[in-house]
Write a protein that holds these residues in place. Structure first.
Motif, PDB file in Angstrom:
ATOM      1  N   VAL A  81     -11.053  18.336  -7.845  1.00  0.00           N
ATOM      2  CA  VAL A  81     -11.326  19.763  -7.695  1.00  0.00           C
ATOM      3  C   VAL A  81     -11.258  20.468  -9.039  1.00  0.00           C
ATOM      4  O   VAL A  81     -12.076  21.309  -9.351  1.00  0.00           O
ATOM      5  N   THR A 102      -7.159  30.878   0.443  1.00  0.00           N
ATOM      6  CA  THR A 102      -7.737  29.543   0.507  1.00  0.00           C
ATOM      7  C   THR A 102      -7.328  28.829   1.788  1.00  0.00           C
ATOM      8  O   THR A 102      -8.162  28.198   2.452  1.00  0.00           O
ATOM      9  N   HIS A 146     -14.799  28.878  -6.742  1.00  0.00           N
ATOM     10  CA  HIS A 146     -14.349  27.604  -7.310  1.00  0.00           C
ATOM     11  C   HIS A 146     -13.911  27.739  -8.769  1.00  0.00           C
ATOM     12  O   HIS A 146     -12.823  27.282  -9.145  1.00  0.00           O
ATOM     13  N   HIS A 182     -16.946  28.547   3.638  1.00  0.00           N
ATOM     14  CA  HIS A 182     -17.405  27.545   2.666  1.00  0.00           C
ATOM     15  C   HIS A 182     -18.091  28.227   1.472  1.00  0.00           C
ATOM     16  O   HIS A 182     -17.873  27.847   0.323  1.00  0.00           O
ATOM     17  N   TRP A 227     -11.158  13.944  -2.578  1.00  0.00           N
ATOM     18  CA  TRP A 227     -10.426  15.197  -2.355  1.00  0.00           C
ATOM     19  C   TRP A 227      -9.171  15.293  -3.206  1.00  0.00           C
ATOM     20  O   TRP A 227      -8.271  16.060  -2.916  1.00  0.00           O
ATOM     21  N   ARG A 259     -17.072  20.679  -8.957  1.00  0.00           N
ATOM     22  CA  ARG A 259     -17.291  20.833  -7.511  1.00  0.00           C
ATOM     23  C   ARG A 259     -17.386  19.462  -6.850  1.00  0.00           C
ATOM     24  O   ARG A 259     -18.231  18.680  -7.201  1.00  0.00           O
ATOM     25  N   HIS A 268      -7.017  24.118  -1.788  1.00  0.00           N
ATOM     26  CA  HIS A 268      -8.445  24.190  -2.097  1.00  0.00           C
ATOM     27  C   HIS A 268      -9.154  22.902  -1.679  1.00  0.00           C
ATOM     28  O   HIS A 268     -10.221  22.935  -1.062  1.00  0.00           O
ATOM     29  N   SER A 310     -16.680  21.938   4.396  1.00  0.00           N
ATOM     30  CA  SER A 310     -17.873  21.139   4.108  1.00  0.00           C
ATOM     31  C   SER A 310     -18.357  20.442   5.367  1.00  0.00           C
ATOM     32  O   SER A 310     -19.547  20.414   5.662  1.00  0.00           O
ATOM     33  N   LEU A 339     -11.968  22.868   1.219  1.00  0.00           N
ATOM     34  CA  LEU A 339     -13.322  22.391   0.934  1.00  0.00           C
ATOM     35  C   LEU A 339     -13.709  21.250   1.867  1.00  0.00           C
ATOM     36  O   LEU A 339     -14.840  21.189   2.357  1.00  0.00           O
ATOM     37  N   LEU A 357     -15.390  29.688  -0.760  1.00  0.00           N
ATOM     38  CA  LEU A 357     -14.724  28.656  -1.560  1.00  0.00           C
ATOM     39  C   LEU A 357     -15.600  28.206  -2.725  1.00  0.00           C
ATOM     40  O   LEU A 357     -15.114  28.011  -3.835  1.00  0.00           O
ATOM     41  N   GLN A 358     -16.895  28.049  -2.480  1.00  0.00           N
ATOM     42  CA  GLN A 358     -17.797  27.652  -3.551  1.00  0.00           C
ATOM     43  C   GLN A 358     -17.940  28.763  -4.592  1.00  0.00           C
ATOM     44  O   GLN A 358     -17.947  28.497  -5.793  1.00  0.00           O
ATOM     45  N   VAL A 375     -20.973  16.274   0.438  1.00  0.00           N
ATOM     46  CA  VAL A 375     -19.968  16.379  -0.620  1.00  0.00           C
ATOM     47  C   VAL A 375     -20.159  15.223  -1.583  1.00  0.00           C
ATOM     48  O   VAL A 375     -20.221  14.070  -1.177  1.00  0.00           O
TER      49      VAL A 375
END
Length: 146
Positions: free
Chosen positions: A141, A47, A85, A78, A136, A145, A111, A119, A115, A81-82, A126
């Protein structure tokens, strides 16, 4: 195949349940926590790498032979990470429940940071979660999402 173009295999819920029951019967709590701790360090390293964040994990958690795998997994940070998630959320929740609070917090923070950075780089809008004052936050998180 997931959104990163990587083949992703998932175990059926019954297989995961059976494995958990066997581990609880056959492994000591210390061995199970040790395995979870190693998993958390690996997820945190990946991450952090995805978001090019400040290194939050102790040295020696990675292996040079894994460099090609890490490069392939993080080709599109990205998207990775998605795609991960739900898994990241689950492992943070499990670690928190089992008392590995510090490692869970470090992974959640990594994370969130990753993100945020990816992003912006990807130009992805976002969404700010309604129940959290800061988009954030670790809670944002873990709930969904951002």
């Amino acid at each position: 195949m997931n959104s990163t173009g990587q083949t992703r295999y998932r175990f059926h819920d019954l297989v995961r349940l059976y494995a958990r029951e066997r581990a609880e019967r056959e492994e000591t709590r210390e061995d199970r926590l040790g395995a979870l701790s190693r998993l958390l360090r690996t997820w945190t390293a990946l991450t952090c790498r995805a978001g090019s964040t400040v290194r939050l994990v102790p040295r020696g958690t990675g292996d040079a032979s894994e460099a090609a795998l890490v490069t392939r997994l993080l080709r599109v940070p990205h998207a990775w990470l998605q795609a991960e998630h739900a898994s990241l959320r689950a492992v943070v929740t499990l670690a928190d429940r089992l008392g590995l609070d510090r490692q869970a917090d470090i992974l959640a923070l990594a994370h969130v940071q990753a993100l945020a950075r990816t992003s912006v780089q990807a130009g992805t809008p976002v969404r700010r979660p309604a129940r959290h004052p800061h988009p954030w936050s670790a809670g944002a998180v873990l709930e969904g999402r951002p």
